[in-house]
Design a protein around this motif. Structure first.
Motif: not given
Length: 284
Positions: A7-16
């Motif tokens: 999963t990805h977060s706003t620390a890279s390219d996610g929106t959560d």
């Protein structure tokens, strides 16, 4: 157990945000979630602090690699984030992200797209800027209907007209560095042909011989025949087959827990790791 290991977060390219990610993972009925932002561990502390009771966090990262001119992604789990050599390589990749993204913006402008760097930087915010941020800008401009439609040879795929290569690790070095940091490596979406060129099966066999732990089998970019093929390859090469959503929040259509990893495979990943340990939620 329901286990999502990508999963990805706003620390890279996610929106959560990392906080939103772990809360959404718990709401989705997951028991275990891995936070694997691109080339960074920047979201881990926030995710730990917000971790709901009943949810276990696996710390990790998705490392950018390249072999024989083909880009690939290496999921690294439960490594020591302070190990200096691996930390240095992650920093080199991150530092190259801005000039690389600026180069893609310049190529898009040459192709007649009215995109600006300021627009992309605003979308990326504090995250590690990457192609999904540029793809989001293309959606906002009406150039493509969805983020996925930007990842074609016409635009941002590995063979795309606006693609710019970035600093990437040799995957054999990545395996060595992650192992030295006590972590476990899994080749992410190895046969996602819609993203561009994929490494040949012979290279996967070489990576397995070099210590690769697993391959991501159940993934939104693998159809059923591809998953069956990868499952057979994992069995032949002694690799752990994993499954995961590759969740990016609203930036992609995949849902948390859309694909999951077998609990026995998860247990083996944890057993092999010595650099870090799963973080149990305490209701933060």
């Amino acid at each position: 157990m329901r286990i999502d290991l990508h999963t990805h977060s706003t620390a890279s390219d996610g929106t959560d945000t990392p906080t939103e990610l772990v809360r959404n993972a718990a709401a989705a009925g997951l028991d275990v979630v891995a936070l694997t932002d691109h080339d960074t561990v920047g979201g881990h502390a926030e995710a730990r602090a917000a971790l709901p009771g009943g949810l276990t966090l696996i710390t990790g990262a998705e490392l950018s690699c390249r072999i024989d001119g083909v880009s690939l992604h290496m999921l690294a789990y439960l490594f020591d984030p302070e190990e200096p050599e691996l930390a240095r390589e992650r920093e080199l990749v991150r530092d190259d992200r801005v000039p690389r993204a600026q180069g893609m913006v310049a190529k898009l402008r040459d192709l007649g797209v009215p995109i600006t760097w300021e627009q992309v930087a605003r979308i990326a915010g504090d995250g590690a800027v990457g192609r999904p941020h540029i793809a989001t800008a293309l959606v906002d401009l009406g150039v493509v209907p969805t983020v996925s439609d930007a990842f074609t040879s016409e635009w941002l795929a590995n063979d795309g007209r606006a693609y710019v290569q970035k600093h990437e690790l040799d995957p054999f070095d990545a395996i060595r560095l992650v192992k030295a940091a006590g972590g476990v490596t899994v080749f992410a979406h190895p046969l996602a042909v819609k993203r561009g060129s994929c490494v040949p099966e012979s290279a996967i066999a070489e990576l397995a011989a070099a210590g690769l732990d697993g391959i991501e089998v159940d993934h939104m970019d693998h159809d059923e025949p591809t998953r069956a093929r990868l499952r057979g390859m994992a069995a032949d090469l002694g690799l752990l087959p994993t499954g995961s959503s590759d969740y990016h929040g609203s930036r992609k259509t995949c849902r948390l827990g859309e694909y999951t990893t077998d609990p026995e495979i998860y247990g083996e990943i944890v057993r092999r790791a010595t650099g870090a340990f799963p973080v149990p939620g305490t209701g933060g």
